[in-house]
Design an enzyme around this catalytic site. Structure first.
Site, PDB file in Angstrom:
ATOM      1  N   LYS A  10      50.030  53.737  73.225  1.00 12.23           N
ATOM      2  CA  LYS A  10      49.562  52.540  72.511  1.00 12.23           C
ATOM      3  C   LYS A  10      50.589  52.066  71.464  1.00 12.23           C
ATOM      4  O   LYS A  10      51.501  52.812  71.099  1.00 12.23           O
ATOM      5  CB  LYS A  10      48.213  52.843  71.855  1.00 12.23           C
ATOM      6  CG  LYS A  10      47.095  53.159  72.869  1.00 12.23           C
ATOM      7  CD  LYS A  10      45.742  53.307  72.180  1.00 12.23           C
ATOM      8  CE  LYS A  10      44.634  53.606  73.184  1.00 12.23           C
ATOM      9  NZ  LYS A  10      43.303  53.683  72.533  1.00 12.23           N
ATOM     10  N   TYR A  50      39.788  46.084  78.478  1.00 17.08           N
ATOM     11  CA  TYR A  50      38.701  46.774  77.764  1.00 17.08           C
ATOM     12  C   TYR A  50      37.350  46.073  77.939  1.00 17.08           C
ATOM     13  O   TYR A  50      36.463  46.225  77.088  1.00 17.08           O
ATOM     14  CB  TYR A  50      39.055  46.904  76.283  1.00 17.08           C
ATOM     15  CG  TYR A  50      40.022  48.034  75.987  1.00 17.08           C
ATOM     16  CD1 TYR A  50      39.632  49.366  76.132  1.00 17.08           C
ATOM     17  CD2 TYR A  50      41.323  47.781  75.567  1.00 17.08           C
ATOM     18  CE1 TYR A  50      40.508  50.410  75.861  1.00 17.08           C
ATOM     19  CE2 TYR A  50      42.212  48.822  75.289  1.00 17.08           C
ATOM     20  CZ  TYR A  50      41.790  50.138  75.441  1.00 17.08           C
ATOM     21  OH  TYR A  50      42.661  51.172  75.166  1.00 17.08           O
ATOM     22  N   ASN A 113      44.849  55.433  68.023  1.00 14.01           N
ATOM     23  CA  ASN A 113      44.828  56.851  68.398  1.00 14.01           C
ATOM     24  C   ASN A 113      45.863  57.216  69.458  1.00 14.01           C
ATOM     25  O   ASN A 113      45.673  58.138  70.234  1.00 14.01           O
ATOM     26  CB  ASN A 113      43.411  57.243  68.830  1.00 14.01           C
ATOM     27  CG  ASN A 113      42.884  56.382  69.955  1.00 14.01           C
ATOM     28  OD1 ASN A 113      43.616  55.551  70.493  1.00 14.01           O
ATOM     29  ND2 ASN A 113      41.633  56.582  70.331  1.00 14.01           N
ATOM     30  N   GLU A 127      41.675  50.943  86.683  1.00 15.37           N
ATOM     31  CA  GLU A 127      42.710  50.789  85.645  1.00 15.37           C
ATOM     32  C   GLU A 127      44.115  50.804  86.246  1.00 15.37           C
ATOM     33  O   GLU A 127      44.999  50.070  85.782  1.00 15.37           O
ATOM     34  CB  GLU A 127      42.562  51.898  84.594  1.00 15.37           C
ATOM     35  CG  GLU A 127      41.298  51.741  83.753  1.00 15.37           C
ATOM     36  CD  GLU A 127      41.169  52.757  82.636  1.00 15.37           C
ATOM     37  OE1 GLU A 127      40.285  52.580  81.779  1.00 15.37           O
ATOM     38  OE2 GLU A 127      41.949  53.735  82.604  1.00 15.37           O
TER      39      GLU A 127
HETATM   40  N1  UDP Z   1      37.735  52.665  69.527  1.00 11.11           N
HETATM   41  C1  UDP Z   1      37.603  52.116  68.259  1.00 11.11           C
HETATM   42  N2  UDP Z   1      36.484  52.444  67.525  1.00 11.11           N
HETATM   43  C2  UDP Z   1      35.520  53.263  67.996  1.00 11.11           C
HETATM   44  C3  UDP Z   1      35.651  53.806  69.281  1.00 11.11           C
HETATM   45  C4  UDP Z   1      36.778  53.490  70.023  1.00 11.11           C
HETATM   46  O1  UDP Z   1      38.451  51.346  67.801  1.00 11.11           O
HETATM   47  O2  UDP Z   1      34.536  53.538  67.284  1.00 11.11           O
HETATM   48  C5  UDP Z   1      38.927  52.314  70.319  1.00 11.11           C
HETATM   49  C6  UDP Z   1      39.925  53.469  70.479  1.00 11.11           C
HETATM   50  O3  UDP Z   1      41.256  52.926  70.484  1.00 11.11           O
HETATM   51  C7  UDP Z   1      39.545  54.032  71.818  1.00 11.11           C
HETATM   52  C8  UDP Z   1      39.187  52.769  72.591  1.00 11.11           C
HETATM   53  O4  UDP Z   1      38.524  51.943  71.634  1.00 11.11           O
HETATM   54  O5  UDP Z   1      40.601  54.780  72.396  1.00 11.11           O
HETATM   55  C9  UDP Z   1      38.257  52.969  73.779  1.00 11.11           C
HETATM   56  O6  UDP Z   1      37.101  53.657  73.341  1.00 11.11           O
HETATM   57  P1  UDP Z   1      36.500  54.862  74.195  1.00 11.11           P
HETATM   58  O7  UDP Z   1      35.153  55.163  73.638  1.00 11.11           O
HETATM   59  O8  UDP Z   1      36.601  54.533  75.647  1.00 11.11           O
HETATM   60  O9  UDP Z   1      37.470  56.089  73.813  1.00 11.11           O
HETATM   61  P2  UDP Z   1      38.569  56.872  74.687  1.00 11.11           P
HETATM   62  O10 UDP Z   1      38.092  56.903  76.113  1.00 11.11           O
HETATM   63  O11 UDP Z   1      39.875  56.101  74.518  1.00 11.11           O
HETATM   64  O12 UDP Z   1      38.650  58.230  74.064  1.00 11.11           O
END
Ligand code: UDP
Ligand code: MG
Length: 138
Positions: A10, A50, A113, A127
């Site tokens: 990212k 997303y 992250n 994806e």
């Molecule tokens: N994210 C965020 N706030 C939240 C949860 C997720 O900004 O409370 C962002 C974060 O960058 C995350 C992405 O949205 O990686 C997608 O969320 P997901 O729950 O799918 O998490 P991941 O699969 O990436 O662990």
């Protein structure tokens, strides 16, 4: 089972100059990097990628962030690639990610992250197609 997953480095991780460290970790974990490219998503493209999170309160900020700078997208292959990459990434919130995971090492916040990984076989196919059309799943 040998399978493929989609990984993204990212914009925060690219700004922090951690591309090399993340790719080294990917190779140390015995993934084959099948496809890789650097690109800068538009806001609309980030919204499309997303789309499953459209109703979430973080959607607007997340898609701003993901279109704020260049990203690197990769197709990774190995045994249990989807689960293994998510384990190596660590929890979504770097504050909760286990020591030794990429998000623990390089993540800044629950939004910024460092890395993305597909969460299921169906998601991985979708994806990979999003970034590599039909080529990535071959
Ligand atoms: N994210 C965020 N706030 C939240 C949860 C997720 O900004 O409370 C962002 C974060 O960058 C995350 C992405 O949205 O990686 C997608 O969320 P997901 O729950 O799918 O998490 P991941 O699969 O990436 O662990
Ligand atoms: Mg996810």
């Amino acid at each position: 089972m040998v399978e493929k997953t989609l990984a993204i480095i990212k914009p925060d991780a690219i700004k922090k100059k951690t591309i090399g460290k993340i790719i080294k970790r990917i190779e140390d974990e015995e993934f084959i990097i099948c496809e890789m490219k650097m690109l800068h998503l538009t806001k609309e493209e980030a919204q499309g990628f997303y789309i499953v999170h459209k109703a979430k309160p973080f959607y607007e900020s997340l898609t701003d962030f993901m279109s704020s700078g260049k990203i690197i997208v990769m197709v990774l292959e190995r045994e249990n690639a989807i689960y293994h990459w998510r384990t190596v990434m660590g929890a979504t919130d770097p504050a909760l990610a286990e020591p030794g995971t990429i998000r623990h090492a390089y993540g800044f916040s629950i939004e910024r992250n460092a890395v993305h990984g597909s969460d299921s076989p169906t998601t991985a196919i979708w994806e990979i197609d999003f970034f590599f059309k039909n080529e990535g799943n071959k």
